[in-house]
Design an enzyme around this catalytic site. Structure first.
Site, PDB file in Angstrom:
ATOM      1  CB  VAL A  37      38.640  80.790  -1.626  1.00  0.00           C
ATOM      2  CG1 VAL A  37      38.053  79.478  -1.124  1.00  0.00           C
ATOM      3  CG2 VAL A  37      40.064  80.582  -2.124  1.00  0.00           C
ATOM      4  CB  THR A  74      29.845  76.780  -4.348  1.00  0.00           C
ATOM      5  OG1 THR A  74      28.758  76.961  -3.428  1.00  0.00           O
ATOM      6  CG2 THR A  74      29.547  75.585  -5.245  1.00  0.00           C
ATOM      7  CG  ASP A 129      32.579  87.873  -0.975  1.00  0.00           C
ATOM      8  OD1 ASP A 129      32.644  88.379   0.163  1.00  0.00           O
ATOM      9  OD2 ASP A 129      31.610  87.176  -1.346  1.00  0.00           O
ATOM     10  NE  ARG A 130      28.448  92.323   1.298  1.00  0.00           N
ATOM     11  CZ  ARG A 130      27.624  92.621   2.299  1.00  0.00           C
ATOM     12  NH1 ARG A 130      27.751  91.998   3.464  1.00  0.00           N
ATOM     13  NH2 ARG A 130      26.697  93.545   2.148  1.00  0.00           N
ATOM     14  CB  THR A 166       7.563  68.435 -12.706  1.00  0.00           C
ATOM     15  OG1 THR A 166       6.289  67.811 -12.537  1.00  0.00           O
ATOM     16  CG2 THR A 166       8.143  68.768 -11.337  1.00  0.00           C
TER      17      THR A 166
END
Length: 262
Positions: free
Chosen positions: A7, A10, A109-110, A184
């Protein structure tokens, strides 16, 4: 089969492993407001689409950098899978020697990425994870987790440009036809992509210089492939590094529990 769930801020990435092989995977939006029943029904549909059911799953491991969502996910696992999930956090056996000032500050996560990186690719390593935030983790030749760098993710950078500059549009992150934009949108795409590539190359270069090593550089996360194609410092792209690490942690802890007779 083992169900793994990563998880992020985002997105959440889900996977099913069978005999050590990732056989199914899905990505869905992280929603802090969903209940355990809503998550249960959503995951039920994903499993059924692949001919699977809750009963096929024999173990679950969850990694989350979004604490408010954990209560609903743990309740969902117990209610629908009838399984108490293993959660990456205090008490889990990682085998990592973490040299952080406060090891509890290192994101789940790391930790998971480091476990997978060491087992799959050896050491020394730099692991770059392109998520909501981009993280750089350094593992030395002794397989010690030494620390790293955290920067705003490429999507945050793009959104900041859009939200703070009134006349600039929201754009898709993709490779432009030229570094010199002719409109642009292409000018913004060039600036965001190549600016980020420059950041990655600069940070990796400085990490190598400080470490006095030539570590293997692994990239993972949603935009890893796009960045790696434009960079000269990334050696390997492994989009499922985190899911693989979760499975490895599940297996390691299951073996330890079995040895203890739990």
């Amino acid at each position: 089969m083992i169900f793994v769930l990563d998880v992020g801020n985002t997105n959440a990435v889900l996977g099913v492993f069978e005999e050590g092989k990732l056989c199914q995977h899905w990505r869905m939006e992280t929603d802090r407001h969903k209940t355990e029943d809503e998550y249960g029904m959503l995951i039920k549909q994903l499993l059924e689409h692949e001919g699977l059911s809750f009963g096929d799953i024999k173990g679950i491991i969850v990694s989350s950098v979004v604490p408010p969502i954990m209560f609903a996910l743990e309740r969902m696992c117990e209610k629908y899978f009838k399984i108490k999930p293993l959660v990456v956090g205090p008490g889990i056996k990682t085998g990592l020697n973490i040299k952080y000032e406060n090891p509890r500050e290192v994101g789940a996560d790391r930790i998971v990425n480091a476990v997978a990186g060491i087992q799959l690719y050896g050491s020394p390593l730099i692991i770059v994870d392109f998520g909501t935030a981009t993280t750089y983790c350094y593992i030395n030749e002794e397989k010690h987790y030494m620390g790293g760098v955290i920067t705003p993710g490429i999507m945050i950078s793009a959104e900041a440009l859009y939200s703070r500059a009134a006349k600039l549009p929201r754009i898709e992150i993709t490779k432009p036809s030229s570094i010199v934009g002719k409109n642009t949108v292409s000018a913004m795409q060039a600036g965001i992509l190549y600016g980020y590539v420059g950041q990655v190359e600069g940070i990796v270069k400085r990490m190598k210089e400080e470490a006095k090593q030539e570590p293997t550089v692994i990239a993972t996360g949603g935009l890893a492939k796009l960045i790696a194609e434009e960079s000269n410092v990334i050696d390997i792209v492994d989009p499922f590094l985190t899911l693989k690490g979760l499975y490895m942690l599940y297996e390691r802890n299951a073996i330890l529990q079995h040895e203890k007779g739990e």
